[in-house]
Design a protein around this motif. Structure first.
Motif, mmCIF file in Angstrom:
data_model
loop_
_atom_site.group_PDB
_atom_site.id
_atom_site.type_symbol
_atom_site.label_atom_id
_atom_site.label_comp_id
_atom_site.label_asym_id
_atom_site.label_seq_id
_atom_site.Cartn_x
_atom_site.Cartn_y
_atom_site.Cartn_z
ATOM 1 N N ARG A 25 0.824 -1.201 0.000
ATOM 2 C CA ARG A 25 0.000 0.000 0.000
ATOM 3 C C ARG A 25 0.864 1.260 0.000
ATOM 4 N NH1 ARG A 25 -3.038 -2.949 3.897
ATOM 5 N NH2 ARG A 25 -2.074 -1.703 5.550
ATOM 6 N N ILE A 26 1.925 1.254 0.792
ATOM 7 C CA ILE A 26 2.817 2.417 0.828
ATOM 8 C C ILE A 26 3.505 2.612 -0.517
ATOM 9 C CG2 ILE A 26 4.884 3.364 1.918
ATOM 10 C CD1 ILE A 26 4.081 1.965 4.488
ATOM 11 N N LYS A 27 3.925 1.506 -1.136
ATOM 12 C CA LYS A 27 4.582 1.593 -2.435
ATOM 13 C C LYS A 27 3.633 2.129 -3.507
ATOM 14 C CE LYS A 27 7.431 -1.130 -5.584
ATOM 15 N NZ LYS A 27 7.999 -2.488 -5.856
ATOM 16 N N ASP A 28 2.378 1.673 -3.478
ATOM 17 C CA ASP A 28 1.398 2.180 -4.436
ATOM 18 C C ASP A 28 1.115 3.663 -4.199
ATOM 19 O OD1 ASP A 28 1.238 -0.318 -5.527
ATOM 20 O OD2 ASP A 28 -0.559 -0.905 -4.397
ATOM 21 N N PHE A 29 1.101 4.085 -2.938
ATOM 22 C CA PHE A 29 0.869 5.501 -2.640
ATOM 23 C C PHE A 29 2.013 6.365 -3.143
ATOM 24 C CE2 PHE A 29 1.213 9.088 0.409
ATOM 25 C CZ PHE A 29 0.043 9.753 0.035
ATOM 26 N N HIS A 30 3.245 5.870 -3.007
ATOM 27 C CA HIS A 30 4.393 6.611 -3.522
ATOM 28 C C HIS A 30 4.347 6.701 -5.046
ATOM 29 C CE1 HIS A 30 6.927 5.750 0.343
ATOM 30 N NE2 HIS A 30 5.969 6.629 0.534
ATOM 31 N N LYS A 31 3.922 5.645 -5.703
ATOM 32 C CA LYS A 31 3.766 5.694 -7.164
ATOM 33 C C LYS A 31 2.686 6.703 -7.559
ATOM 34 C CE LYS A 31 5.316 0.981 -8.143
ATOM 35 N NZ LYS A 31 4.931 -0.337 -8.722
ATOM 36 N N TYR A 32 1.634 6.762 -6.764
ATOM 37 C CA TYR A 32 0.564 7.720 -7.036
ATOM 38 C C TYR A 32 1.074 9.157 -6.912
ATOM 39 C CZ TYR A 32 -3.628 10.479 -6.033
ATOM 40 O OH TYR A 32 -4.594 11.446 -6.008
ATOM 41 N N LEU A 33 1.911 9.443 -5.902
ATOM 42 C CA LEU A 33 2.472 10.776 -5.742
ATOM 43 C C LEU A 33 3.386 11.134 -6.905
ATOM 44 C CD1 LEU A 33 3.363 10.798 -1.931
ATOM 45 C CD2 LEU A 33 1.384 11.827 -3.049
ATOM 46 N N ARG A 34 4.161 10.183 -7.375
ATOM 47 C CA ARG A 34 5.043 10.440 -8.518
ATOM 48 C C ARG A 34 4.241 10.700 -9.793
ATOM 49 N NH1 ARG A 34 10.452 9.308 -8.111
ATOM 50 N NH2 ARG A 34 11.139 8.547 -6.078
ATOM 51 N N ARG A 35 3.155 9.964 -9.981
ATOM 52 C CA ARG A 35 2.326 10.207 -11.163
ATOM 53 C C ARG A 35 1.697 11.605 -11.098
ATOM 54 N NH1 ARG A 35 0.476 4.851 -10.212
ATOM 55 N NH2 ARG A 35 -1.437 5.726 -9.307
ATOM 56 N N MET A 36 1.254 12.017 -9.913
ATOM 57 C CA MET A 36 0.675 13.344 -9.766
ATOM 58 C C MET A 36 1.715 14.427 -10.026
ATOM 59 S SD MET A 36 -2.013 13.204 -6.588
ATOM 60 C CE MET A 36 -2.394 14.894 -6.922
ATOM 61 N N HIS A 37 2.917 14.232 -9.526
ATOM 62 C CA HIS A 37 3.982 15.211 -9.765
ATOM 63 C C HIS A 37 4.316 15.297 -11.252
ATOM 64 C CE1 HIS A 37 7.643 17.512 -9.050
ATOM 65 N NE2 HIS A 37 8.261 16.678 -9.862
ATOM 66 N N LYS A 38 4.378 14.175 -11.912
ATOM 67 C CA LYS A 38 4.673 14.162 -13.341
ATOM 68 C C LYS A 38 3.560 14.837 -14.135
ATOM 69 C CE LYS A 38 6.076 11.021 -17.035
ATOM 70 N NZ LYS A 38 6.351 9.599 -17.397
ATOM 71 N N GLU A 39 2.301 14.584 -13.769
ATOM 72 C CA GLU A 39 1.176 15.201 -14.465
ATOM 73 C C GLU A 39 1.129 16.700 -14.209
ATOM 74 O OE1 GLU A 39 -2.265 15.423 -16.835
ATOM 75 O OE2 GLU A 39 -0.648 13.945 -16.622
#
Length: 247
Positions: A25-39
């Motif tokens: 869950r933590i790893k998926d949340f970090h991926k979500y933050l990176r996708r938001m930053h990239k977008e």
């Protein structure tokens, strides 16, 4: 039987433990933050690259002030050299007041009008000696080294400042707006929704920490006072205390 004790023979399936599920869950949340930053970065780049549209009727919006060559320097043999140097270190200030005055608080909390200062571009030590610095070796000879101490962190920074400031004078000109950047309502809506999502769920700090490693305020970097008992034995400290009491 615990999940991590199950065998992998026929008829059994691998079940993740509670710790593995939490880590996922933590790893998926970090991926979500990176996708938001990239977008967010992609949307800001699209808005920055919006073309400029010329105005049918240009208008004046305040005043601008910049450096120009002095009349005697402009007619000298080295005019071309100093003009090229000025193009690299020149700065521009904007103001609604033609006199470029600002209010500054004085003693007993009184505010008075003072002239707004303007300086030429200064280079940090790292940038001054980097390959990206556009100054030539002959131009670098006209700069001197200055050490400045930050009033909060007490850190000493080194800057290189142009020595012959008298060769340039300030000139005030009207600021004429001739072009305006085009506006895309769909793009602005996406940027606003992204900002609202980050603000509502308080994700900005976590995004900065995920992308940059850590976030901190410059005041938190203030050095601690020196420890008088550091690297001293207990015997020496007690002896010093005893001698002070005797005196």
């Amino acid at each position: 039987m615990q999940a991590n004790e199950w065998s992998f023979e026929d008829g059994y399936c691998r079940i993740r433990t509670a710790r593995q599920r939490k880590r996922a869950r933590i790893k998926d949340f970090h991926k979500y933050l990176r996708r938001m930053h990239k977008e967010e970065k992609r949307l800001d780049e699209l808005k920055y690259r919006m073309p400029l549209q010329p105005l049918a009727r240009p208008y004046q919006k305040g005043w601008l002030r910049t450096f120009v060559l002095r009349p005697d320097v402009a007619t000298s043999r080295q005019a071309a050299f100093y003009q090229e140097l000025l193009n690299k270190i020149n700065t521009v200030e904007y103001s609604n007041d033609k006199k470029f005055r600002i209010k500054k608080r004085k003693w007993k909390r009184k505010k008075v009008w003072v002239d707004k200062p303007q300086y030429l571009r200064e280079y940090s030590e790292r940038w001054f000696f980097s390959r990206d610095c556009k100054l030539t070796e002959q131009e670098k000879l006209l700069f001197h080294r200055e050490e400045r101490t930050h009033k909060h962190t007490k850190e000493v920074s080194i800057y290189y400042v142009f020595s012959e400031r008298w060769r340039f004078i300030l000139k005030v000109k009207p600021r004429i707006i001739t072009h305006i950047k085009m506006v895309d309502g769909t793009l602005d809506g996406k940027i606003q929704r992204m900002e609202n999502r980050i603000t509502t769920h308080h994700l900005r700090h976590q995004m900065n920490r995920q992308m940059n490693g850590r976030t901190y305020h410059y005041l938190s970097r203030a050095p601690w006072p020196p420890d008088p008992f550091k690297q001293r034995s207990l015997t020496d400290i007690l002896s010093e205390v005893y001698n002070d009491q005797q005196q």
